[in-house]
Scaffold this active site. Structure first.
Site, PDB file in Angstrom:
ATOM      1  N   CYS A 157      90.647 -32.894  -2.009  1.00  0.00           N
ATOM      2  CA  CYS A 157      90.346 -31.462  -1.996  1.00  0.00           C
ATOM      3  C   CYS A 157      91.372 -30.615  -1.253  1.00  0.00           C
ATOM      4  CB  CYS A 157      88.956 -31.238  -1.405  1.00  0.00           C
ATOM      5  SG  CYS A 157      87.687 -32.227  -2.206  1.00  0.00           S
ATOM      6  N   HIS A 290      86.924 -23.877   4.270  1.00  0.00           N
ATOM      7  CA  HIS A 290      86.644 -24.798   3.160  1.00  0.00           C
ATOM      8  C   HIS A 290      85.199 -24.614   2.707  1.00  0.00           C
ATOM      9  CE1 HIS A 290      87.639 -28.143   0.620  1.00  0.00           C
ATOM     10  NE2 HIS A 290      86.677 -28.912   1.112  1.00  0.00           N
ATOM     11  N   HIS A 323      83.125 -25.602  -5.956  1.00  0.00           N
ATOM     12  CA  HIS A 323      84.208 -26.383  -5.357  1.00  0.00           C
ATOM     13  C   HIS A 323      85.098 -26.897  -6.478  1.00  0.00           C
ATOM     14  CE1 HIS A 323      86.645 -28.770  -2.931  1.00  0.00           C
ATOM     15  NE2 HIS A 323      85.767 -29.547  -2.331  1.00  0.00           N
TER      16      HIS A 323
END
Length: 395
Positions: A157, A290, A323
């Site tokens: 990620c 995040h 995400h």
């Protein structure tokens, strides 16, 4: 000594929030989007965990000979190049690098081919040919004849964040004149099932940093930043929308999927980003966190921000985008550039009730600021932590 700032002269992106950067940013200041069950694949889960999809008609760039991740990357790159003012023909005379982050990058979306092959059949090879020709960075380089270094970063990620930093490093090292850097990723049944099996997929819209958060929503999209050195930018009269001031990266060295409980790697990455940018905590206007809405990530990230940057506004944009994995850091860098230009950040979508374990509260309403710099950070599986320090463009 701080590294030479690198100018961001063009930005392009698309995701569930919008088909381009202006409309994505408009969406950030409106009520959050609503994720829905996936439409391009089916699973046997009793709960159809919702996702943030990009409409099919926004992923047609490059034609069907390319897989979806590359088509998303091409659309974002085209917007970024137009925004930068570069004539693509002129770029072919320069050393132009391409550095894009991804995770699955279409690699797992040929299940029908493999199922038929394992059953003893002789499936058509077109899916494999599309896969072999769909490296995201190579697809972008091929589309515009860009002959500089070409690299696809696969670091879970944090891939998009790492790719932007690597592109800036190429410029500082004199390897390139211009770099297209960012990330792209598509929704995939394998990753969808994987997050469901980890029990960190939310059955409704995600709620980053909220006390009642139940997990993430997956998303997809792409973002590309055009980076160039100051001398070239000034020589051609290009506009600096923002500048890459610094970068930090550090590993937790702790667990395959869980962050270090004390945020050890994030603390080091954050400190390194500030140090390389020559910034003090008081100079940080906001943090694009995040903020996945998973219990562990938000608790660790919130505590680190509360201790390292007390009082600095922070938010998660995943309530609009989901995400997007390897594209997440690039999308959030693009949004950070836009918010620096606007002098304001939106409320953190999905947040309603503070969590005492997080130790900090994200933006609950729009916040205006006058600061010159912001941070965009990513926490990845494998314990990879990456933080970009971005500054305003023109004084």
């Amino acid at each position: 000594m701080s590294p030479t700032p690198v100018a961001v002269t063009g930005v392009g992106c698309l995701c569930a929030a919008g088909p381009d950067l202006p409309r994505c940013v408009e969406a950030l200041f409106r009520p959050r989007g609503t994720p829905r069950p996936p439409t391009r694949f089916a699973t046997d889960h009793s709960v159809r965990f919702p996702v943030f999809e990009v409409a099919d008609d926004l992923a047609e760039e490059g034609g069907r000979e390319l897989l979806r991740t590359s088509r998303l990357a091409l659309r974002a790159a085209r917007e970024a190049l137009a925004d930068s003012g570069w004539d693509p023909a002129e770029l072919r005379r320069l050393r132009v690098g391409v550095c894009l982050g991804t995770t699955v990058g279409s690699a797992m979306n040929n299940e029908e081919f493999y199922r038929e092959f394992r059953a003893g059949g002789a499936p058509e090879l077109a899916p494999i040919q599309r896969f072999l020709g769909s490296n995201p960075a190579a697809s972008v380089a091929r589309a515009w004849g860009l002959a500089g270094p070409c690299q696809t970063v696969v670091n879970a990620c944090s891939s998009g964040t790492d790719a932007v930093a690597l592109g800036a490093a190429w410029l500082r090292a004199g390897t390139c004149d211009v770099v297209l850097a960012g990330g792209a990723d598509e929704l995939c049944r394998v990753t969808y099932d994987g997050f469901a099996s980890l029990q960190i997929a939310a059955p409704e819209g995600c709620r980053p940093f909220d006390r009642n958060r139940r997990g993430l929503n997956l998303g997809e999209g792409a973002a590309v930043l055009v980076l160039e050195g100051e001398e070239l930018r000034r020589g051609r009269g290009g506009r600096a929308r923002a500048r890459v001031l610094g970068y930090g990266a550090a590993s937790d060295a702790h667990h395959l999927t869980a962050p270090h409980p004390e945020g050890a790697g994030l603390r080091r990455a954050l400190a390194q980003a500030l140090a390389t940018a020559g910034l003090g905590p008081a100079e940080v206007a906001f943090v694009n966190a995040h903020g996945t809405a998973t219990p562990d990530n938000d608790r660790v990230e919130g505590r680190v921000l509360a201790e390292a940057l007390p009082g600095v506004p922070f938010l998660s944009t995943k309530g609009w985008t989901g995400h997007a994995l390897g594209a997440a850091g690039a999308l959030e860098a693009a949004f950070t550039v836009a918010c620096l230009e606007a002098g304001r950040v939106p409320a953190s979508a999905g947040f309603a009730e503070p969590d005492p374990e997080v130790g900090a509260v994200p933006t609950a309403a729009e916040v205006a600021f006058a600061g010159r710099a912001a941070l965009s950070q990513s926490l990845a599986f494998g314990g990879s932590n990456a933080v970009l320090a971005l500054g305003r463009g023109e004084p």
